[in-house]
Each structure stands twice: as C-alpha cells, then as structure tokens.
Design a protein around this motif. Structure first.
Motif, PDB file in Angstrom:
ATOM      1  N   ALA A 121      -2.882  -3.743   5.734  1.00 43.46           N
ATOM      2  CA  ALA A 121      -3.029  -2.430   5.089  1.00 43.46           C
ATOM      3  C   ALA A 121      -1.761  -2.055   4.340  1.00 43.46           C
ATOM      4  N   LYS A 122      -0.602  -2.320   4.949  1.00 41.24           N
ATOM      5  CA  LYS A 122       0.663  -2.025   4.277  1.00 41.24           C
ATOM      6  C   LYS A 122       0.776  -2.782   2.962  1.00 41.24           C
ATOM      7  N   LEU A 123       0.241  -3.981   2.936  1.00 42.64           N
ATOM      8  CA  LEU A 123       0.323  -4.833   1.756  1.00 42.64           C
ATOM      9  C   LEU A 123      -0.540  -4.323   0.609  1.00 42.64           C
ATOM     10  N   ILE A 124      -1.690  -3.703   0.927  1.00 44.52           N
ATOM     11  CA  ILE A 124      -2.659  -3.383  -0.129  1.00 44.52           C
ATOM     12  C   ILE A 124      -2.956  -1.901  -0.324  1.00 44.52           C
ATOM     13  N   LYS A 125      -2.603  -1.033   0.625  1.00 47.26           N
ATOM     14  CA  LYS A 125      -3.096   0.345   0.599  1.00 47.26           C
ATOM     15  C   LYS A 125      -2.643   1.164  -0.603  1.00 47.26           C
ATOM     16  N   ALA A 126      -1.529   0.840  -1.216  1.00 47.42           N
ATOM     17  CA  ALA A 126      -1.042   1.618  -2.361  1.00 47.42           C
ATOM     18  C   ALA A 126      -1.773   1.268  -3.661  1.00 47.42           C
ATOM     19  N   ASN A 127      -2.573   0.221  -3.648  1.00 47.54           N
ATOM     20  CA  ASN A 127      -3.313  -0.193  -4.829  1.00 47.54           C
ATOM     21  C   ASN A 127      -4.443   0.800  -5.100  1.00 47.54           C
ATOM     22  N   ALA A 128      -4.607   1.191  -6.352  1.00 48.31           N
ATOM     23  CA  ALA A 128      -5.632   2.173  -6.735  1.00 48.31           C
ATOM     24  C   ALA A 128      -7.049   1.656  -6.509  1.00 48.31           C
TER      25      ALA A 128
END
Length: 146
Positions: A121-128
C-alpha cells in the motif's frame, strides 16, 4: 545507513511478456508469463499486482485487527484494469475491502492504519489510479463477465 533487510528475493525475467519469470535460488517458483492483451497462456502483470495487493494488504489488515483485539474477518477483492493513456498503458487498481461485522467507523480506522503500515500500500497508495474502498458486499462474480 540503510535499513537492515528482513527478507530479500530476486525475481528474474529474460523475455518480457513471453516465456517465464522465476524466483532465483532455492525457492523454486517459476511462472509462465504473458500479456493480458495477447491470446497466450501465462500469468500477466495485472495478476501479479492483484496478488500482491490482496495478500499484503489483507495480511496487514489482519495484524491491525489483532492488535486492536477485533475479529479477523476481512476479505479483499482487488481488480486491476489496464487502460490506454497518452503515452502507452497504465494500470487502475481498485481494492475492495469487506468486513463481516465491523461498523464503518471502526473499519475505516483499520483500513487507514493498514494503509500506513502495508509495504505494498505504501508503494502504490499515492497514485491517482489506485483506490481502496470499504464495501458491504462484492459486486457480481467477475468470472461470469458481468
């Protein structure tokens, strides 16, 4: 100083979206690979991402539930879509999280904590194009094409 690794793995692919991808060493996992846009056998990147999100995020949710002395009852269905964009393709990730008995407020707190703790989640959560959503139930059976 870099953090000490708790686990390391090496995954090798020589031929892109054809052939195989494998874990080096004595873990012994080899998978035939393909593209979701080709009519060919094998596991595709969308499926790998779905496995990673569903497994790691639900595992982290279960740890948060245990720490908060809540029932460990979460289930995750992750949908990965590939769509054409201006310069090629992109993935859209939609993780739906279902809790059997938790109220929305408690479930939301568990998910928020897991979003801060889960490595995937940390790796991908900031992606729109990545969404984590609490649901009461899952949509229709995806194997039926509905």
């Amino acid at each position: 100083m870099a953090e000490k690794s708790l686990y390391s793995t090496h995954v090798m692919n020589h031929d892109g979206l054809t052939g195989t991808t494998y874990v080096e060493g004595n873990e012994g996992l080899t998978l035939g690979v393909s593209s979701s846009l080709m009519d060919a056998p094998g596991t595709n990147p969308e499926q790998f991402i779905g496995f990673a999100v569903s497994t790691c995020f639900n595992g982290t949710i279960r740890l948060v539930e245990e720490r908060k002395k809540l029932p460990q009852e979460s289930t995750i269905r992750t949908t990965i879509d590939i769509v054409k964009d201006a310069v090629g393709y992109k993935f859209v990730v939609h993780a739906k999280i279902k809790f059997d008995t938790l109220d929305k407020s408690t479930a939301s707190g568990v998910v928020d904590a897991a979003l801060d703790e889960c490595p995937v989640a940390k790796l991908i959560k900031a992606n729109a194009d990545v969404f984590f959503e609490i649901v009461d139930d899952f949509d229709s059976d995806p194997t039926l094409g509905e």
